[in-house]
Design a protein around this motif. Structure first.
Motif, short mmCIF file in Angstrom:
data_model
loop_
_atom_site.label_atom_id
_atom_site.label_comp_id
_atom_site.label_asym_id
_atom_site.label_seq_id
_atom_site.Cartn_x
_atom_site.Cartn_y
_atom_site.Cartn_z
N ASP A 560 28.42 41.47 38.86
CA ASP A 560 27.43 42.50 38.67
C ASP A 560 26.18 42.04 39.77
OD1 ASP A 560 26.70 45.16 38.97
OD2 ASP A 560 27.55 45.43 36.79
N ASP A 561 25.92 42.97 40.79
CA ASP A 561 24.52 42.94 41.25
C ASP A 561 23.37 43.71 40.16
OD1 ASP A 561 23.60 45.50 43.36
OD2 ASP A 561 25.55 45.76 42.20
N SER A 585 27.05 38.17 42.81
CA SER A 585 27.19 39.23 43.51
C SER A 585 28.57 38.48 44.05
CB SER A 585 26.87 38.36 44.75
OG SER A 585 26.57 37.28 45.18
N GLY A 586 29.42 39.36 44.88
CA GLY A 586 30.98 39.02 45.19
C GLY A 586 31.07 37.68 46.00
N ALA A 587 29.65 37.37 46.24
CA ALA A 587 30.09 35.59 47.50
C ALA A 587 29.97 35.31 45.91
CB ALA A 587 28.94 35.97 48.28
N GLN A 588 29.05 35.05 45.16
CA GLN A 588 29.09 34.13 43.67
C GLN A 588 29.87 33.75 43.21
OE1 GLN A 588 25.64 34.23 41.44
NE2 GLN A 588 23.89 34.47 43.53
N MET A 611 29.62 42.16 49.81
CA MET A 611 30.76 42.31 49.32
C MET A 611 31.32 43.09 48.30
SD MET A 611 33.75 39.14 48.53
CE MET A 611 33.02 38.12 49.85
N ASN A 612 32.26 44.40 48.56
CA ASN A 612 32.52 45.05 47.26
C ASN A 612 33.21 44.46 46.17
OD1 ASN A 612 34.63 46.03 48.79
ND2 ASN A 612 33.34 47.70 49.44
N ARG A 619 39.76 39.40 48.46
CA ARG A 619 40.25 37.38 49.04
C ARG A 619 40.53 36.94 47.21
NH1 ARG A 619 36.69 36.51 51.80
NH2 ARG A 619 36.88 34.54 52.19
N VAL A 620 40.59 37.33 46.34
CA VAL A 620 40.84 36.29 45.08
C VAL A 620 42.12 36.47 45.06
CG1 VAL A 620 40.85 36.64 42.26
CG2 VAL A 620 39.19 37.08 43.60
N GLY A 621 42.88 37.71 45.50
CA GLY A 621 43.90 37.63 45.53
C GLY A 621 44.74 37.15 46.30
N GLU A 622 44.72 36.51 47.82
CA GLU A 622 44.73 35.26 48.32
C GLU A 622 44.54 34.29 48.20
OE1 GLU A 622 41.72 35.39 51.94
OE2 GLU A 622 43.09 37.96 52.33
N ILE A 623 43.73 34.06 46.99
CA ILE A 623 43.13 32.57 46.30
C ILE A 623 44.16 32.42 45.13
CG2 ILE A 623 41.72 31.16 45.22
CD1 ILE A 623 39.37 32.73 46.35
N ASN A 624 44.49 33.45 44.10
CA ASN A 624 45.23 33.37 43.21
C ASN A 624 46.25 35.05 43.33
OD1 ASN A 624 45.95 33.44 40.51
ND2 ASN A 624 44.34 31.93 39.51
N PRO A 625 46.71 34.88 43.53
CA PRO A 625 47.22 36.12 43.30
C PRO A 625 48.22 36.59 41.52
CG PRO A 625 48.73 34.90 44.70
CD PRO A 625 48.14 34.04 44.10
N ASP A 626 47.90 35.03 40.92
CA ASP A 626 48.15 36.29 39.40
C ASP A 626 46.96 36.23 38.68
OD1 ASP A 626 50.59 35.97 40.14
OD2 ASP A 626 50.94 33.80 39.80
N LEU A 627 45.81 36.75 39.25
CA LEU A 627 44.89 36.60 38.01
C LEU A 627 43.84 38.16 38.34
CD1 LEU A 627 41.71 35.19 37.08
CD2 LEU A 627 41.03 35.62 38.69
N PRO A 628 44.08 38.16 37.01
CA PRO A 628 44.04 40.66 36.78
C PRO A 628 42.71 40.50 36.95
CG PRO A 628 45.10 39.04 34.75
CD PRO A 628 44.34 37.46 35.85
N VAL A 629 42.58 41.90 37.66
CA VAL A 629 41.38 42.09 37.83
C VAL A 629 40.64 43.53 37.16
CG1 VAL A 629 39.69 42.26 40.22
CG2 VAL A 629 41.11 40.63 39.51
N LEU A 630 39.61 43.81 36.54
CA LEU A 630 39.08 44.67 36.75
C LEU A 630 38.27 45.73 36.74
CD1 LEU A 630 39.28 47.30 34.58
CD2 LEU A 630 37.37 45.81 32.88
N VAL A 631 38.11 46.11 37.82
CA VAL A 631 36.72 47.29 38.68
C VAL A 631 36.44 47.80 37.55
CG1 VAL A 631 36.29 48.35 40.77
CG2 VAL A 631 38.34 46.83 40.19
#
Length: 675
Positions: A560-561, A585-588, A611-612, A619-631
């Motif tokens: 979160d910025d 940030s998203g990049a970090q 990067m929103n 991008r995370v899905g490309e690296i680790n497709p199984d990682l849960p994400v909460l927006v």
């Protein structure tokens, strides 16, 4: 004699001795051609061939049968009177020669010359006869020309396509030259004017009601001699005529010639064309007005869109401010509730204020149409009963409240909280319009709306809520701008001008409509049309459960910025027992994941520079497709179309805990005490 024969030769009939030869010689010496005839029959043949005059001796006709000659003379054309020179033996006239009377009767145009005579006398007489004959030839030419002219006139008169007539003015009962009679009319007259057999008819008999106008027109032509050209309707037959009139000379004849034609069809076409042009002008004016109205509507829509974008942005920033405040107050409340009741009460009041701020932001998002409405089947009668106390306290004791709800009212598909706010808003507006008290009525009913009956509303069944007052009402100008954002008739500081705009936006979001009717001194009626719900109405109200869900500790990456939001959220997660790694940030966040840090869950803000949250999740899905994400979002009310679980700012620790539980227990039902 043929009509075309023009001759000046002399025919000589003198049967005695050498008289004929002598007379012919005298005439030839005077330059006059002479032909000698040996008998009365040959004379008649010569007359048929043409002659200027006849020189005859008395003895040639004294005893002859003159009937053939008399018949010939009687058969002369009207212009002809053949001259004779009669040579007598004694006496030149009737007084000296009584027998000459018979010759005069037969020959008619005769000159007597007594023998013997001087040649000069003879030449003088025959030349006088020739001059008279020439005048007859000239008359014949004029008659031929006149007859040819009459023939041409008659042909033209009978065959011309235009109507034609000659009228003669007469004195009438209205004074000198106050009437006229038709003396001539061609066959086309009836075809163009529609009146048959006009010759001999007087205008005051033909068209008595309009005779004065026709008499005045043509009498002016007669008296002035000036021709005219004009158009006029002959009312008696309903025909439009195009006419020309001129005086027939001489003036003393009191006649006027009129040429005219029927132009009714042309006139009707002109009228139709003029009406068409007027219709086209009206249609063009209407089209221009419609286009202008559409442009104004577009301008208003663009203005609303701009204000909506501004409001949504402001709401996002406010939610970011409220999130750490709400989180910190929630944590403090949990820690102090058991051993510092006074502090607990203060923090609880602060939490209630934060909740009110959250509701205000949700209203702004509703106006901006950026809030995800939590719609469900709702019993409108129950909702009105529940909000009645709040409305009563808001409008004051000088206004009577009446709530009317139809029996068996079907449930409506709405967001109960938003509808309560809308009703409260309308009630407060009604209160402000009834400064000296009045009656406020809130009525709900089931209505059927036909196509185009309500602007922007499809035909079908709806629940209609009508909030009406007995206040001052609005003028047409005020009514036209009533739902315009920030437009208000109230004093500065007593209204934002957003109330009706928010109600209008809510109705549009729900798939219904909002209408206003009002007039000065007749109060105002606000109508909300709400769609029917397919299911059974659910109970109104929100859960106030704050039980924290228990879960296995997680390694959570929080991006979160906004530093205050990030710190507050991290503290709530840590108190829940989780390990939190923060990224500004998203990049970090992406770099930490690429570095291989063991992460069980990514929680990311949606609106971040560079990067929103959605891009980061991709991008995370490309690296680790199984990682849960909460927006987490404070901008769109949890209604982002990104295919990821979402949590709306501001939130409390219990809201965060429930979101994590749902994320890791997909398909499971929350415990009863946490639902």
């Amino acid at each position: 004699m043929k009509q075309t024969t023009v001759s000046e030769r002399a025919l000589v009939l003198a049967p005695r001795g050498r008289d004929a030869m002598v007379a012919a010689a005298m005439l030839a010496e005077g330059g006059i051609e002479a032909v000698v005839c040996d008998s009365l029959a040959s004379l008649i043949d010569g007359l048929n061939a043409g002659a200027g005059f006849v020189l005859v001796t008395e003895e040639a006709v004294a005893t002859a049968d003159l009937r053939p000659l008399s018949d010939w003379l009687a058969g002369q054309q009207e212009w002809s009177d053949l001259p004779f020179v009669l040579l007598t033996s004694r006496g030149g006239g009737l007084e000296r020669n009584p027998a000459a009377a018979r010759h005069l009767e037969v020959l008619g145009n005769v000159t007597f010359l007594e023998r013997p005579f001087h040649p000069t006398t003879l030449i003088s007489l025959v030349r006088s006869a020739l001059r008279g004959r020439r005048r007859q030839y000239e008359a014949r030419a004029r008659l031929i020309e006149l007859r040819e002219s009459e023939t041409r006139y008659a042909t033209l008169f009978q065959t011309m396509d235009e109507g034609f007539c000659i009228i003669r003015f007469v004195d009438g009962p209205h004074g000198p030259l106050s009437d006229y009679v038709h003396v001539q009319a061609n066959p086309a007259y009836e075809r163009h004017a529609g009146i048959p057999n006009v010759v001999g008819q007087y205008v005051r008999q033909m068209v008595p009601d309009e005779a004065d106008g026709w008499v005045d027109l043509y009498r002016g032509v007669l008296t002035s001699g000036e021709p005219i050209r004009f158009e006029r309707e002959l009312i008696a037959t309903g025909r439009h005529l195009e006419l020309s009139a001129f005086r027939v000379e001489p003036r003393e004849r009191s006649e006027v010639a009129v040429v005219f034609q029927d132009v009714t069809e042309r006139k009707r076409a002109e009228i139709a064309l003029r009406e068409l042009n007027e219709t086209l002008e009206r249609r063009i004016e209407a089209a221009v007005a419609e286009r202008q109205a559409a442009a104004e509507q577009l301008h208003e829509a663009q203005k609303l869109e701009t204000i909506g974008q501004l409001t949504g942005g402001v709401a996002h920033d406010v939610n970011n401010l409220l999130t750490p405040i709400t989180g910190a107050l929630d944590l403090l409340h949990r820690r102090s509730a058991d051993h510092d009741p006074r502090m607990a009460r203060l923090i609880d009041g602060a939490l209630q204020s934060a909740e009110r701020a959250r509701v205000l932001v949700s209203r702004l998002l509703g106006f901006a149409r950026r809030q995800a409405l939590e719609t469900r089947a709702t019993d409108i009668c129950s909702l009105l009963t529940g909000v009645q106390d709040l409305v009563t306290s808001s409008i004051g004791p000088s206004i009577s409240l009446r709530v009317e709800c139809s029996q068996d009212l079907p449930p409506a598909l709405i967001d109960p909280n938003q509808l309560e706010l809308a009703i409260l808003n309308l009630s407060v507006n009604a209160r402000d319009a009834m400064l000296e008290g009045g009656i406020l009525t809130i009525a709900a009913s089931h209505v059927r709306v036909d196509a185009l009956e309500v602007s922007g509303l499809a035909a079908g069944d709806y629940v209609r809520i009508v909030v009406s007052d007995t206040g001052t009402g609005m003028s047409a100008e005020t009514l036209a701008r009533a739902i315009e954002p920030f437009y208000s008739t109230k004093e500065v500081g007593k209204g934002t001008g957003l109330g009706l705009s928010m109600v209008h936006g809510l109705a549009g979001q729900l798939g219904g409509a909002f209408t206003l009717t009002s007039a000065p001194g007749q109060g105002t009626q606000a109508s909300l049309y709400l769609p029917l719900a397919p299911g059974v109405a659910a109970a109104n109200g929100l859960s106030s459960d704050s039980t924290l869900m228990e879960m296995e500790p997680l390694n959570i990456l929080l991006a979160d910025d906004e530093q205050l939001v990030r710190i507050g959220t991290a503290e709530m997660l840590r108190e829940l027992g989780h390990v939190v790694h923060e990224a500004a940030s998203g990049a970090q966040a992406l770099n930490r994941l690429i570095a291989g840090e063991p992460i069980d869950l990514l929680i990311t803000d949606y609106m971040m520079p560079g990067m929103n949250g959605a891009a980061l999740a991709g991008r995370v899905g490309e690296i680790n497709p199984d990682l849960p994400v909460l927006v987490i979002t404070g901008y769109a009310g949890g209604d982002l179309d990104i295919g990821l679980p979402q949590l709306t700012k501001p939130f409390r620790q219990a809201d965060l805990a429930r979101s994590l539980y749902r994320l890791f227990h997909t398909g499971e039902t929350l415990p009863t005490d946490c639902a």
